[in-house]
Design a protein around this motif. Structure first.
Motif, short mmCIF file in Angstrom:
data_model
loop_
_atom_site.label_atom_id
_atom_site.label_comp_id
_atom_site.label_asym_id
_atom_site.label_seq_id
_atom_site.Cartn_x
_atom_site.Cartn_y
_atom_site.Cartn_z
N LEU A 194 -10.46 -0.34 -7.12
CA LEU A 194 -9.76 0.47 -6.13
C LEU A 194 -10.64 0.76 -4.91
O LEU A 194 -10.17 0.74 -3.78
CB LEU A 194 -9.27 1.77 -6.76
CG LEU A 194 -8.49 2.73 -5.86
CD1 LEU A 194 -7.30 2.04 -5.21
CD2 LEU A 194 -8.04 3.96 -6.68
N GLU A 195 -11.91 1.01 -5.13
CA GLU A 195 -12.78 1.33 -4.01
C GLU A 195 -12.85 0.17 -3.01
O GLU A 195 -12.81 0.38 -1.79
CB GLU A 195 -14.19 1.66 -4.49
CG GLU A 195 -15.14 2.00 -3.35
CD GLU A 195 -16.55 2.32 -3.80
OE1 GLU A 195 -17.50 1.98 -3.06
OE2 GLU A 195 -16.73 2.91 -4.89
N LEU A 216 -13.52 9.98 -1.44
CA LEU A 216 -12.40 10.92 -1.47
C LEU A 216 -11.07 10.20 -1.56
O LEU A 216 -10.21 10.54 -2.40
CB LEU A 216 -12.44 11.80 -0.22
CG LEU A 216 -11.28 12.80 -0.06
CD1 LEU A 216 -11.24 13.79 -1.22
CD2 LEU A 216 -11.39 13.53 1.28
N VAL A 217 -10.87 9.20 -0.71
CA VAL A 217 -9.59 8.48 -0.71
C VAL A 217 -9.42 7.71 -2.02
O VAL A 217 -8.31 7.64 -2.57
CB VAL A 217 -9.50 7.54 0.51
CG1 VAL A 217 -8.25 6.67 0.43
CG2 VAL A 217 -9.50 8.36 1.80
N THR A 218 -10.49 7.14 -2.53
CA THR A 218 -10.40 6.44 -3.83
C THR A 218 -9.96 7.40 -4.92
O THR A 218 -9.06 7.10 -5.71
CB THR A 218 -11.76 5.81 -4.18
OG1 THR A 218 -12.13 4.87 -3.15
CG2 THR A 218 -11.68 5.08 -5.52
N PHE A 225 -4.69 11.22 -10.27
CA PHE A 225 -4.51 12.18 -9.19
C PHE A 225 -3.06 12.21 -8.71
O PHE A 225 -2.46 13.29 -8.55
CB PHE A 225 -5.44 11.84 -8.02
CG PHE A 225 -5.34 12.82 -6.88
CD1 PHE A 225 -6.17 13.92 -6.82
CD2 PHE A 225 -4.42 12.63 -5.85
CE1 PHE A 225 -6.09 14.83 -5.76
CE2 PHE A 225 -4.32 13.53 -4.80
CZ PHE A 225 -5.15 14.63 -4.75
N MET A 226 -2.49 11.04 -8.47
CA MET A 226 -1.12 10.99 -7.95
C MET A 226 -0.12 11.50 -8.98
O MET A 226 0.88 12.13 -8.63
CB MET A 226 -0.79 9.57 -7.50
CG MET A 226 -1.62 9.13 -6.29
SD MET A 226 -1.29 7.44 -5.73
CE MET A 226 0.41 7.59 -5.14
N HIS A 227 -0.38 11.25 -10.26
CA HIS A 227 0.51 11.78 -11.30
C HIS A 227 0.43 13.30 -11.35
O HIS A 227 1.44 13.98 -11.55
CB HIS A 227 0.13 11.18 -12.65
CG HIS A 227 1.07 11.56 -13.76
ND1 HIS A 227 2.36 11.10 -13.83
CD2 HIS A 227 0.91 12.37 -14.84
CE1 HIS A 227 2.96 11.60 -14.90
NE2 HIS A 227 2.10 12.37 -15.52
#
Length: 305
Positions: A194-195, A216-218, A225-227
Motif C-alpha cells: 500500500l505504501e 499518515l495516508v497509508t 482504518f476505513m472499516h
C-alpha cells in the motif's frame, strides 16, 4: 459474509425479488454518462474504475494526499464526488473543492470520460470484482439473496450496459496505459504494498511527498482504518439519491468497506469460473494477446517500473 454485509439487508416488499425484476430497474436499463457540460482542469484527478475495483479506497488515498490526511468530511463522495451521480446537496461538480487538485470518481471508461485531466485506473481480478459487486447490491437493489450470484453473473455482470462491461473497461484503459496522464494500478498490488501505491499516486498527482505524509495516508487507507470509520465510506448520500431516483425504499442502505480480500471468489460455482475464463479468452486474450489476469497484472507492473 461480514456483520456489515447483513446489517443493511432487512427485507422490503418493494425491492425486486427476481432477475427480471432487477433487470427492469432503471439502474440497469439506462447507460450512465458524465455531466453534459463539465470544464476539466488540467490538474483534475479522476479515479476512473469499474465498480468494486478499489474506487472508494483510491478516493481516500487521493483525498488524504491533497489534504495531509484530513478526515473532517461526512462521507467521501461529498469531497471526491462521483461524476455520474444524481445531484447531491451541497455538491457542485463544476465548482471548487475543499482542496486542490480537484478530484472525482467515475465509472466511465476511457472513450467516454471527459478529457483534459489526469486519470487513475485500478483494475481487479474479474472473479473478485464480480463477487464484490454482487455483495454490494445484494439487499440494496434486490431482496437479500433472492438473486443468486450465478444469476447476477449471467444476467448483469456479463452484459451490464449501464457501466459498460468489465471487459470493455479493461480493454479501454489498457489501450492508454502508457499515456503520461494515466496511472494504471492493480488492486492486488495495492494490497501487497500500500505504501508504494500511495507514493505512486502522490507523485502522479504532483503532491510533494514526505515520509510523515506517506505514513499518515497509508495508515488512513488501510482496511482496518476505513472499516473503523465506515460511515464516512458507505456512500450513503449517493445511495439515498439513487433510491429516490429509481423508487427504491429510502431506508435501504449498502456498504462499501466489505472485506477487500484478494482471491475472494471461492463462493463462485465452476460454471461461473468457466464463463469468466471463456469471456477472458474471447474479450481479452484474442484482441490483446494476454492469456490471463495474472499476465496482465505482471505487464502493468513493468509500465510503472
Amino acid at each position: 459474509m461480514t456483520a456489515s454485509d447483513t446489517a443493511h439487508r432487512q427485507p422490503s416488499s418493494r425491492l425486486p425479488k427476481s432477475l427480471p425484476e432487477l433487470q427492469a430497474l432503471r439502474a440497469w436499463r439506462e447507460p450512465i454518462s458524465g455531466p453534459a457540460r463539465f470544464h476539466v482542469e488540467p490538474t483534475d484527478i479522476f479515479v476512473a474504475t469499474y465498480p468494486k475495483c478499489g474506487t472508494t479506497w483510491t478516493q481516500q488515498i487521493v483525498h488524504g494526499l491533497r489534504t495531509r490526511g484530513d478526515m473532517g468530511f461526512e462521507e467521501i463522495s461529498l469531497v471526491v464526488p462521483w461524476l455520474e451521480s444524481p445531484p447531491l446537496p451541497g455538491v457542485d461538480l463544476a465548482g471548487p473543492q475543499v482542496a486542490r487538485p480537484r478530484a472525482f470518481k467515475t465509472h466511465l471508461h476511457w472513450e467516454r470520460v471527459p478529457k483534459g485531466g489526469r486519470y487513475i485506473h485500478v483494475m481487479r481480478d474479474p472473479a473478485d470484482t464480480l463477487t464484490s459487486f454482487y455483495h454490494y447490491v445484494n439487499g440494496w437493489m434486490f431482496e437479500p439473496d433472492s438473486v443468486s450470484v450465478e444469476e447476477f453473473c449471467f444476467g448483469i455482470f456479463l452484459k451490464d450496459a449501464r457501466f459498460g462491461c468489465y471487459w470493455e473497461h479493461l480493454r479501454a484503459w489498457w489501450s492508454v496505459r502508457e499515456r503520461d496522464d494515466v496511472l494504471l494500478l492493480a488492486y492486488e498490488d495495492m494490497k501487497e504494498d500500500l505504501e508504494s501505491a500511495v507514493r505512486s499516486i502522490g507523485a502522479f498527482m504532483g503532491i510533494p511527498l514526505d515520509d510523515e505524509l506517506v505514513a499518515l495516508v497509508t495508515k488512513q487507507s488501510t482496511f482496518e482504518f476505513m472499516h473503523a470509520h465506515e460511515s464516512q465510506f458507505d456512500d450513503h448520500p449517493t445511495t439515498e439519491a439513487v433510491n429516490r431516483l429509481i423508487a427504491l425504499p429510502p431506508e435501504v442502505q449498502t456498504t462499501k468497506v466489505r472485506a477487500g480480500r484478494v482471491g475472494d471468489s471461492s463462493e463462485l460455482s465452476a460454471s461461473v469460473h468457466d464463463v469468466l475464463a471463456a469471456t477472458w479468452r474471447a474479450d481479452i486474450e484474442v484482441p490483446l494477446g494476454i492469456p490471463s489476469y495474472a499476465h496482465l497484472r505482471s505487464q502493468a507492473r513493468t509500465i510503472r517500473s
